[in-house]
Scaffold this motif. Structure first.
Motif, mmCIF file in Angstrom:
data_model
loop_
_atom_site.group_PDB
_atom_site.id
_atom_site.type_symbol
_atom_site.label_atom_id
_atom_site.label_comp_id
_atom_site.label_asym_id
_atom_site.label_seq_id
_atom_site.Cartn_x
_atom_site.Cartn_y
_atom_site.Cartn_z
ATOM 1 N N ILE A 238 0.843 -1.205 0.000
ATOM 2 C CA ILE A 238 0.000 0.000 0.000
ATOM 3 C C ILE A 238 0.877 1.254 0.000
ATOM 4 O O ILE A 238 0.578 2.247 -0.676
ATOM 5 N N THR A 239 2.010 1.197 0.745
ATOM 6 C CA THR A 239 2.936 2.336 0.760
ATOM 7 C C THR A 239 3.470 2.600 -0.649
ATOM 8 O O THR A 239 3.497 3.752 -1.126
ATOM 9 N N ALA A 240 3.898 1.519 -1.321
ATOM 10 C CA ALA A 240 4.430 1.670 -2.684
ATOM 11 C C ALA A 240 3.349 2.204 -3.619
ATOM 12 O O ALA A 240 3.597 3.102 -4.459
ATOM 13 N N THR A 241 2.135 1.686 -3.451
ATOM 14 C CA THR A 241 1.021 2.122 -4.312
ATOM 15 C C THR A 241 0.754 3.618 -4.118
ATOM 16 O O THR A 241 0.550 4.374 -5.088
ATOM 17 N N ALA A 242 0.768 4.043 -2.851
ATOM 18 C CA ALA A 242 0.514 5.456 -2.552
ATOM 19 C C ALA A 242 1.564 6.344 -3.218
ATOM 20 O O ALA A 242 1.251 7.404 -3.787
ATOM 21 N N CYS A 243 2.842 5.911 -3.135
ATOM 22 C CA CYS A 243 3.928 6.674 -3.764
ATOM 23 C C CYS A 243 3.683 6.806 -5.261
ATOM 24 O O CYS A 243 3.828 7.893 -5.862
ATOM 25 N N MET A 244 3.336 5.682 -5.864
ATOM 26 C CA MET A 244 3.166 5.673 -7.320
ATOM 27 C C MET A 244 1.937 6.492 -7.744
ATOM 28 O O MET A 244 1.957 7.187 -8.769
ATOM 29 N N ILE A 245 0.876 6.392 -6.938
ATOM 30 C CA ILE A 245 -0.327 7.182 -7.256
ATOM 31 C C ILE A 245 0.015 8.666 -7.210
ATOM 32 O O ILE A 245 -0.346 9.442 -8.108
ATOM 33 N N ALA A 246 0.728 9.064 -6.160
ATOM 34 C CA ALA A 246 1.099 10.476 -6.023
ATOM 35 C C ALA A 246 1.911 10.932 -7.226
ATOM 36 O O ALA A 246 1.660 11.998 -7.815
ATOM 37 N N PHE A 247 2.859 10.108 -7.618
ATOM 38 C CA PHE A 247 3.698 10.481 -8.755
ATOM 39 C C PHE A 247 2.885 10.562 -10.046
ATOM 40 O O PHE A 247 3.044 11.491 -10.849
ATOM 41 N N ARG A 248 2.007 9.568 -10.205
ATOM 42 C CA ARG A 248 1.226 9.537 -11.456
ATOM 43 C C ARG A 248 0.281 10.729 -11.552
ATOM 44 O O ARG A 248 0.056 11.282 -12.639
ATOM 45 N N LEU A 249 -0.256 11.140 -10.408
ATOM 46 C CA LEU A 249 -1.141 12.306 -10.409
ATOM 47 C C LEU A 249 -0.355 13.559 -10.774
ATOM 48 O O LEU A 249 -0.841 14.447 -11.474
ATOM 49 N N VAL A 250 0.905 13.605 -10.296
ATOM 50 C CA VAL A 250 1.753 14.747 -10.637
ATOM 51 C C VAL A 250 2.028 14.768 -12.145
ATOM 52 O O VAL A 250 2.049 15.814 -12.781
ATOM 53 N N GLN A 251 2.213 13.557 -12.693
ATOM 54 C CA GLN A 251 2.458 13.467 -14.132
ATOM 55 C C GLN A 251 1.268 14.023 -14.931
ATOM 56 O O GLN A 251 1.437 14.651 -15.963
#
Lengths: 445, 123
Positions: free
Chosen positions: A87-100
């Protein structure tokens, strides 16, 4: 639009291998039952970094529309790493993808969540040890995960972009993805399952080694206890003989001598002869009983210790003995004394039987914390401690007190038998040291 | 006649030793069952104006072993002691000399001749 995305997927799959390294490093702290929450979060952050790296090397199907192996990463993370890291990794990736940003961002978030959820659900509902997961099961997991992820992606694209783009994705992206991602999932999962199996094997080996060592220690202790119990029993039998039958025989000898004295010289010669014969027989029986008791456990060993006992043994030995005892009157544990004594007795018997000489040298001394007893002869040599032989029995006996037996017996050049017994402090030995009151107790009249 | 004290905790042995010694020409002036009893017996004999010339002492007594009693006797210079054992081997020569005993005898070898030999009195 661009070329077929095989290269990107393969590149992503290679990047996924880094996950197995993370798993190797973090495995100990994410094992069920041994979880370490901060370590789990840290692991999730590392996975997130890897995931972001994957997001940074995508196949860009259209502006703002990316495809990559993110699903594989999160599915495998969910299965092998568990909830907190995944879930931690998913949260990181979601945050990054939203920034993208881009048109596919919302769909991408759902894809990330779905991939993670599939891995976690598989972990939750599957049966058996995760180490035993098969490549086939992992491939099926990859297939299910990819299918759901692509379904969500195509649906999202159709909704947010256009049916035409969704059709292109379905035609150009889905087929290679459905081939590569399940295989990548199986390979990556297989690596981590191997790691789990290796760790399980290591743990089993460690446990087995500990069990074997514990059993070995118990066997050693048990052997020492058996020898000590045997010695104690021998001393008891010797005391019983000494206090019982031997006393009665001494009394009988005295009574017969008294009777012989009282009848005087003028008595019937047959009576005198009978009394003399009876007295002689009683004394012979007494001597035989003393020899028997000495063979069981010499009284002098219990009362005087090893030095006097070796002197007594040398006096009665079947060969001439040059004795050098340098023990300064020291006493040792009863088992140590009896082991050294019987080693010398057996070795002297062997000299008389096999060495072809009528003399031997016996040495006893303390070297550091080791009692060393040696018997040497200048005889024929060639002695071998074969199984079941007297020397083999001696070696076993010495081993029971953590000692050792060394035999040097070159043919034609004599034999040297050396027994070495470590002397432990009372606290270390776990046994009661011989006490003076024990000696007194054995000195029955 | 040589005056003797016999010390043995076993009454049958005491009786047989006494009889044997008396048959061999010794005068057993006192008997004792333990070390304390032996010292009391020596005092009693001394009060009568007699002297015990040798104490025949069993090695194992209830309150002290025979060599300890021999040591006490040697210290008091009351009487030399001969210690009786029931085994030939169980006596450390160093202990015999340290105690002041004149020697030790296996019980089955007890007799005037062996005692005199130990005491150096000749036969």
């Amino acid at each position: 639009m661009t070329d077929l995305p095989f290269a990107t997927f393969v590149q992503n799959a290679a990047l996924l291998l880094a996950v197995s390294v993370v798993f190797e490093l973090a495995a100990e702290r994410i094992t069920p039952g041994r979880e370490d929450a901060p370590a789990q979060v840290a692991t999730g952050l590392v996975l997130g970094v890897i995931g972001i790296s994957i997001l940074l090397t995508p196949f860009q199907f259209a502006p703002g529309l990316f495809f990559d192996a993110r699903g594989v990463l999160l599915t495998v993370a969910g299965l092998f790493f568990g909830a907190i890291p995944a879930i931690t990794a998913t949260a990181c990736m979601i945050a990054f993808r939203l920034v993208q940003g881009g048109g596919g961002a919302a769909t991408a978030v759902v894809v990330l969540v779905v991939a993670t959820a599939v891995g976690l659900a598989w972990r939750h509902w599957r049966r058996g040890d995760l180490a035993d997961v098969s490549l086939r099961e992992l491939w099926v997991l990859g297939l299910v995960s990819s299918a759901l992820v692509l379904l969500v992606a195509v649906g999202g694209i159709a909704t947010t972009l256009s049916a035409e783009v969704a059709g292109s994705v379905l035609r150009l992206v889905v087929p290679p993805a459905m081939v590569v991602e399940p295989v990548a999932t199986a390979l990556l999962g297989g690596l981590m399952a191997n790691r789990l199996r290796a760790r399980r094997l290591t743990e089993q080996n460690t446990r087995l080694r500990a069990e074997v060592e514990a059993q070995l220690a118990e066997v050693r202790a048990s052997r020492a206890r058996i020898v000590a119990a045997g010695d104690a029993e021998r001393r008891r039998v010797e005391r019983d003989l000494h206090d019982g039958a031997q006393q009665r025989l001494v009394g009988l000898v005295l009574a017969l001598r008294l009777a012989r004295t009282r009848v005087g010289e003028d008595a019937d010669p047959r009576l005198v002869e009978s009394l003399d014969q009876a007295s002689e027989d009683a004394r012979a029986a007494l001597q035989e009983l003393r020899d028997l008791a000495r063979g069981i456990h010499p009284q002098v060993l219990a009362e005087g210790g090893l030095g006097p006992a070796l002197e007594s043994l040398a006096d009665r030995a079947p060969v001439r003995v040059d004795l050098a005892v340098d023990l300064a009157g020291r006493r040792f544990e009863p088992t140590v004394e009896s082991t050294a004594y019987f080693m010398v007795a057996e070795a002297l018997t062997n000299v008389a039987k096999y060495a072809g000489v009528d003399a031997a040298r016996v040495r006893a001394s303390v070297q550091g914390h080791v009692l060393e007893v040696a018997v040497e002869d200048g005889g024929t040599g060639g002695a071998v401690a074969t199984t079941g032989s007297g020397l083999s029995g001696l070696a076993d006996r010495l081993a029971a007190v953590d000692g050792s037996l060394a035999i040097e017996s070159p043919p034609g050049a004599g034999t040297r038998v050396v027994g070495r017994i470590p002397l432990r402090r009372a606290a270390e030995s776990g046994t009661t040291l011989y006490r003076e009151e024990d000696a007194a107790a054995t000195m029955a009249p | 006649m040589t005056r003797v004290l016999v010390v043995d905790d076993h009454p049958v042995f005491r009786s047989r030793i006494r009889s044997l010694l008396e048959a061999d020409g010794f005068d057993v002036v006192a008997e004792a069952a333990d070390g304390t009893d032996a010292l009391d017996a020596l005092d009693r004999v001394a009060r009568t104006g007699e002297m015990v010339e040798v104490a025949i002492v069993d090695i194992g007594l209830p309150d002290m072993d025979g060599f300890t009693l021999a040591e006490v006797l040697a210290r008091r210079a009351t009487a030399p002691a001969v210690v009786l054992t029931s085994s030939r081997e169980a006596v450390d020569d160093g202990r015999v000399s340290a105690s002041g005993a004149r020697g030790f005898l296996p019980k089955d070898e007890l007799g005037a001749q062996s005692i005199r030999a130990l005491l150096g009195w000749g036969s």
